[in-house]
Design an enzyme around this catalytic site. Structure first.
Site, PDB file in Angstrom:
ATOM      1  N   VAL A 140       0.796  -1.220   0.000  1.00 28.16           N
ATOM      2  CA  VAL A 140       0.000   0.000   0.000  1.00 28.16           C
ATOM      3  C   VAL A 140       0.835   1.279   0.000  1.00 28.16           C
ATOM      4  CG1 VAL A 140      -0.215   0.296   2.508  1.00 28.16           C
ATOM      5  CG2 VAL A 140      -2.132   0.965   0.988  1.00 28.16           C
ATOM      6  N   TYR A 141       2.123   1.192   0.274  1.00 25.11           N
ATOM      7  CA  TYR A 141       2.937   2.406   0.312  1.00 25.11           C
ATOM      8  C   TYR A 141       3.043   2.990  -1.090  1.00 25.11           C
ATOM      9  CZ  TYR A 141       4.426   0.805   4.970  1.00 25.11           C
ATOM     10  OH  TYR A 141       4.470   0.380   6.281  1.00 25.11           O
ATOM     11  N   GLY A 142       2.332   4.102  -1.294  1.00 23.34           N
ATOM     12  CA  GLY A 142       2.297   4.690  -2.625  1.00 23.34           C
ATOM     13  C   GLY A 142       1.587   3.807  -3.628  1.00 23.34           C
ATOM     14  N   ARG A 143       0.688   2.918  -3.109  1.00 25.82           N
ATOM     15  CA  ARG A 143      -0.018   1.958  -3.977  1.00 25.82           C
ATOM     16  C   ARG A 143       0.960   1.231  -4.898  1.00 25.82           C
ATOM     17  NH1 ARG A 143      -5.730   2.889  -4.358  1.00 25.82           N
ATOM     18  NH2 ARG A 143      -6.382   3.362  -2.248  1.00 25.82           N
TER      19      ARG A 143
END
Length: 315
Positions: free
Chosen positions: A53-56
């Protein structure tokens, strides 16, 4: 760099890990991401923590490209799943566990991750389904070991009691001299069951570095001044907390440490902590933080820290 065993696994990790939550997911550019990663290897940091999910996917993709220039056996990488990747893709169902590990591996350009972590507990999916899916991921060779982050203690115990499934070897809680909540139940349970802590926010979003002074504006270029990276720091920027943190300055100076090194050494004093995850936007921060792994705080220093933070540390 000191190496520590991750729970009951055979995985040795550097005591300082480099994270990518607010930085390499878009908070800083590719050039500085690469520079910080290079600085990590120079400093002996070989454990890298990210999440889908970090920066998708941006953080995984960036590290996939950068780490491709290093031998795969020269580092360990951990990623996570749970938070939404799209309107339909979230949680810890069997379908999502398999879909998200495949997506992470594709972005990373790797055949496996060393550690696959459940970013939160999914109360919409039966625990048995999640654990069986994680077991299948391990059996398929896509992850060597599994862990969790911020699970309720009763759910951790239930997962450990399930027969025939892969065993958790890591827990990733928020833990710092300001946030000590895991000491009450999570760490004791993990100690009894061969699970190590990989702690996030050991510097309390940078507040324990001492850069935010009482009564002063936040420094230009700091996390608190960044639109992209300041979302969670507000809880620590009140006058009472900053006054207490300010009392750590003479303690750090007497110990011959920077404020960041003092805070990281405090976390690493805990035997159940395998690694402290740090974020860095500049290579010099990486080197400064790495030196904390070789520090042992005296009993007098630990007592002074406790006294300084007595009224504001969350337990």
């Amino acid at each position: 760099m000191q190496q520590r065993r991750l729970g009951d696994s055979d995985l040795e990790v550097s005591a300082i890990a480099l994270g990518s939550w607010l930085t390499y997911s878009g908070g800083i550019g590719r050039t500085r991401t690469e520079a910080c990663t290079r600085a990590a290897f120079e400093a002996g940091i070989t454990f890298f923590d990210t999440a889908n999910v970090y920066g998708r996917g941006a953080a995984e993709r960036a590290w996939g490209e950068i780490l491709a220039t290093y031998p795969r056996d020269s580092f360990a990488i951990a990623t996570k799943l749970y938070f939404p990747m799209s309107g339909k893709d979230r949680g810890l169902s069997r379908e999502q566990v398999h879909k998200q590990i495949d997506g992470s591996l594709e972005r990373l350009g790797m055949d496996y991750v060393d550690l696959y972590q459940c970013h939160r507990y999914d109360d919409q999916t039966p625990l048995e389904e999640t654990m069986q899916a994680l077991t299948e991921v391990v059996q398929a060779g896509k992850a060597r070991w599994i862990g969790f982050s911020e699970w309720p203690v009763e759910r951790i115990a239930e997962a450990l009691a399930l027969p025939g499934v892969a065993k958790f070897v890591s827990s990733q809680p928020q833990y710092s001299a300001l946030w000590r909540a895991p000491e009450a139940e999570v760490i004791p349970l993990c100690e009894r069951n061969g699970i190590s802590q990989i702690v996030w926010s050991p510097l309390a979003q940078g507040v324990l570095t001492g850069k935010y002074r009482p009564g002063e504006d936040v420094p230009t270029g700091s996390r608190a001044a960044s639109r992209d990276m300041s979302r969670f720091i507000g809880q620590w920027l009140n006058r009472t907390t900053l006054d207490a943190v300010d009392r750590l300055w003479p303690i750090a100076e007497e110990a011959g440490l920077t404020m960041a090194q003092l805070a990281l050494a405090w976390v690493l004093r805990q035997d159940n902590v395998a690694a402290a995850i740090v974020g860095a936007s500049r290579p010099e921060q990486v080197h400064e933080n790495a030196r904390a792994a070789e520090v042992t705080l005296s009993a007098d220093t630990l007592r002074a820290i406790d006294e300084a933070l007595l009224l504001i540390a969350v337990r």
